[in-house]
Scaffold this motif. Structure first.
Motif, short mmCIF file in Angstrom:
data_model
loop_
_atom_site.label_atom_id
_atom_site.label_comp_id
_atom_site.label_asym_id
_atom_site.label_seq_id
_atom_site.Cartn_x
_atom_site.Cartn_y
_atom_site.Cartn_z
N ASN A 11 -6.36 7.55 -10.21
CA ASN A 11 -6.74 6.14 -10.24
C ASN A 11 -8.08 5.99 -9.51
N PRO A 12 -9.07 5.33 -10.11
CA PRO A 12 -10.36 5.19 -9.43
C PRO A 12 -10.28 4.38 -8.13
N LYS A 13 -9.23 3.57 -7.97
CA LYS A 13 -9.08 2.77 -6.76
C LYS A 13 -8.38 3.54 -5.65
N GLY A 14 -7.99 4.76 -5.89
CA GLY A 14 -7.25 5.53 -4.89
C GLY A 14 -5.79 5.59 -5.29
N ASN A 15 -5.02 6.26 -4.48
CA ASN A 15 -3.59 6.39 -4.76
C ASN A 15 -2.88 5.07 -4.54
N ARG A 16 -1.83 4.88 -5.30
CA ARG A 16 -1.03 3.68 -5.16
C ARG A 16 0.31 4.07 -4.55
N LEU A 17 0.83 3.18 -3.70
CA LEU A 17 2.06 3.45 -2.98
C LEU A 17 3.07 2.34 -3.23
N LEU A 18 4.33 2.71 -3.35
CA LEU A 18 5.41 1.74 -3.35
C LEU A 18 5.84 1.59 -1.90
N ILE A 19 5.62 0.41 -1.34
CA ILE A 19 5.99 0.19 0.06
C ILE A 19 7.19 -0.75 0.13
N SER A 20 7.91 -0.64 1.23
CA SER A 20 9.08 -1.45 1.48
C SER A 20 8.87 -2.17 2.82
N ILE A 21 8.99 -3.49 2.80
CA ILE A 21 8.79 -4.29 4.02
C ILE A 21 10.05 -5.07 4.32
N ASN A 22 10.65 -4.78 5.46
CA ASN A 22 11.82 -5.53 5.93
C ASN A 22 11.34 -6.71 6.75
N VAL A 23 11.95 -7.86 6.50
CA VAL A 23 11.64 -9.07 7.25
C VAL A 23 12.83 -9.37 8.14
N LEU A 24 12.57 -9.55 9.42
CA LEU A 24 13.62 -9.81 10.37
C LEU A 24 14.40 -11.05 9.97
N GLU A 37 -5.71 2.16 0.09
CA GLU A 37 -6.93 1.70 0.77
C GLU A 37 -6.88 0.22 1.14
N GLU A 38 -5.78 -0.47 0.79
CA GLU A 38 -5.67 -1.90 1.06
C GLU A 38 -5.46 -2.13 2.56
N LEU A 39 -6.06 -3.19 3.07
CA LEU A 39 -5.94 -3.52 4.50
C LEU A 39 -4.56 -4.09 4.82
N VAL A 40 -4.12 -3.88 6.05
CA VAL A 40 -2.83 -4.36 6.51
C VAL A 40 -2.75 -5.89 6.38
N ALA A 41 -3.82 -6.59 6.69
CA ALA A 41 -3.84 -8.05 6.58
C ALA A 41 -3.56 -8.50 5.15
N SER A 42 -4.12 -7.80 4.19
CA SER A 42 -3.89 -8.12 2.78
C SER A 42 -2.44 -7.83 2.38
N VAL A 43 -1.87 -6.77 2.93
CA VAL A 43 -0.47 -6.44 2.65
C VAL A 43 0.45 -7.51 3.22
N TRP A 82 -6.93 -4.50 10.47
CA TRP A 82 -8.07 -3.88 9.81
C TRP A 82 -7.81 -2.42 9.41
N ASP A 83 -6.62 -1.90 9.71
CA ASP A 83 -6.25 -0.56 9.26
C ASP A 83 -5.94 -0.59 7.77
N THR A 84 -6.08 0.56 7.14
CA THR A 84 -5.62 0.67 5.75
C THR A 84 -4.14 1.01 5.78
N ILE A 85 -3.41 0.52 4.79
CA ILE A 85 -1.96 0.68 4.77
C ILE A 85 -1.56 2.15 4.59
N GLY A 86 -2.40 2.95 3.97
CA GLY A 86 -2.08 4.34 3.74
C GLY A 86 -2.52 5.27 4.85
N SER A 87 -3.14 4.73 5.90
CA SER A 87 -3.70 5.57 6.96
C SER A 87 -2.63 6.26 7.80
N ARG A 88 -1.43 5.74 7.84
CA ARG A 88 -0.37 6.30 8.67
C ARG A 88 0.55 7.25 7.92
#
Length: 136
Positions: A11-24, A37-43, A82-88
């Motif tokens: 993918n020209p935009k980088g790898n895509r990830l399926l993420i799971s977010i639990n809400v308290l 490459e998407e920012l945490v704020a955007s996620v 400002w971190d990217t979601i895939g950085s970790r």
């Protein structure tokens, strides 16, 4: 032959990830696909929109500044907006409201910045700084 298949799947935009977010306090996780490459704020923004669209409870609101994204596997520190979601290298996250004392500190910092930008011409500010009343 193998190389041509690999080039098609990139993918020209980088790898895509399926993420799971639990809400308290919510019944189950929110899952969606993002670019690594998407920012945490955007996620966080996407998660809040998905949560609202699905009509989940408790109602959270839409102000991304009120929330922090944590990765339980990495420790107790929240991810920077400002971190990217895939950085970790992880895909499971926890979305929580900011503690009240953090909101107060941010508001105080904003007020201090505003007062500095206005200058020290305000006699009320000078008076409040110069008079200290102590209680016995």
């Amino acid at each position: 032959m193998l190389l041509s298949k690999q080039k098609k799947n990139q993918n020209p935009k980088g790898n895509r990830l399926l993420i799971s977010i639990n809400v308290l306090g919510s019944a189950g996780p929110i899952r969606f696909v993002v670019s690594e490459e998407e920012l945490v704020a955007s996620v966080i923004e996407t998660a809040l929109k998905s949560y609202a669209r699905e009509g989940r409870l408790p109602i959270l609101g839409s102000d991304i500044g009120d929330f922090l994204l944590y990765c339980p596997l990495l420790g107790p520190d929240a991810l920077s907006a400002w971190d990217t979601i895939g950085s970790r290298g992880v895909r499971n996250f926890m979305l929580c409201r900011k503690p009240q004392h953090m909101k107060v500190k941010e508001a105080d910092a904003a007020a201090e910045t505003l007062s500095r930008s206005k200058g020290s011409s305000s006699w009320k500010a000078w008076f409040n700084k110069s008079i200290k009343i102590s209680s016995h």
